[in-house]
Design an enzyme around this catalytic site. Structure first.
Site, PDB file in Angstrom:
ATOM      1  N   CYS A  36       0.515  -1.353  -0.097  1.00 55.89           N
ATOM      2  CA  CYS A  36       0.181  -0.142   0.166  1.00 55.89           C
ATOM      3  C   CYS A  36       0.618   1.277   0.145  1.00 55.89           C
ATOM      4  O   CYS A  36       1.682   1.401  -0.615  1.00 55.89           O
ATOM      5  CB  CYS A  36      -1.192  -0.183   1.828  1.00 55.89           C
ATOM      6  SG  CYS A  36      -2.468   1.121   0.978  1.00 55.89           S
TER       7      CYS A  36
ATOM      8  N   HIS B 260      -0.936   1.068  -3.653  1.00 53.59           N
ATOM      9  CA  HIS B 260      -1.622   1.818  -3.495  1.00 53.59           C
ATOM     10  C   HIS B 260      -2.265   2.660  -4.564  1.00 53.59           C
ATOM     11  O   HIS B 260      -1.355   3.003  -4.271  1.00 53.59           O
ATOM     12  CB  HIS B 260      -2.165   2.296  -2.036  1.00 53.59           C
ATOM     13  CG  HIS B 260      -3.705   2.379  -2.594  1.00 53.59           C
ATOM     14  ND1 HIS B 260      -4.756   3.394  -3.034  1.00 53.59           N
ATOM     15  CD2 HIS B 260      -5.022   1.742  -1.245  1.00 53.59           C
ATOM     16  CE1 HIS B 260      -6.186   3.367  -2.703  1.00 53.59           C
ATOM     17  NE2 HIS B 260      -5.920   2.133  -2.087  1.00 53.59           N
TER      18      HIS B 260
END
Length: 195
Positions: A111, A135
């Protein structure tokens, strides 16, 4: 990586860490018999409050004399915008990431945690652009310094990156595969009913 000796991994946490990414990675590593040390940055006592309010009590705190960083085989950086920013800005964390990468130890981020890879300057130590993912919300901060891939898990040498909470099991199982082998990964994955 050799599979005979018990492997050890550091999983960093900070206030604002994404709890699913941290806890799933810790749990899957431990299920595989990998000693996963939950190491907090920026606090020296107590717990961290994750991005959705879950409180995690770390095993140790960055700077503890009892933690021998050099004895670990891997380092993992979870996401969560605030937690990833804290870890990215911490000079000790950046140094650990750069040192582990240079020593061919496993460096992993998921992420927004991929921003810590950039902050550590790992991309400046290689002749070819490193493949990486994150992400989508932080893609624009990474795609000019890395060969950015819109894939769930990306492995480039000893660097492993992934996208977010929904890819955490795949990410953690890839870490197990690298550290402990495919057989151990399958042994851990089967009873979790992921397929």
């Amino acid at each position: 990586m050799a599979h005979g000796v018990q492997k050890r991994a550091i999983v960093f946490v900070a206030n604002g860490t994404e709890e699913m990414e941290a806890v799933i990675a810790i749990d899957v590593l431990r299920r595989a018999g990998i000693q996963a040390l939950v190491l907090a940055a920026e606090i020296s006592t107590g717990h961290v409050v994750c991005s959705r309010g879950v409180k995690l009590v770390p095993d140790a705190y960055l700077g503890d004399d009892s933690v021998k960083i050099t004895t670990y085989d891997a380092v993992v950086i979870p996401g969560g915008a605030e937690g990833a920013a804290t870890l990215s800005e911490n000079p000790q964390v950046r140094s650990i990431l750069a040192d582990f990468y240079a020593q061919k130890k496993l460096v992993a981020a998921i992420c927004a945690g991929s921003l810590a890879i950039k902050a550590a300057g790992i991309q400046t130590k290689v002749s070819q652009p490193l493949r990486l993912t994150s992400h989508p919300s932080v893609k624009d901060q990474l795609e000019h310094d890395f060969l950015y891939k819109d894939e769930r898990v990306v492995v480039d040498g000893n660097l492993v990156t992934s996208r977010g909470p929904g890819t955490t099991f795949e990410f953690a199982l890839k870490l197990v595969s690298i550290l402990a082998g495919e057989d151990k990964m399958n042994e851990v994955a089967t009873p979790m009913m992921l397929a």
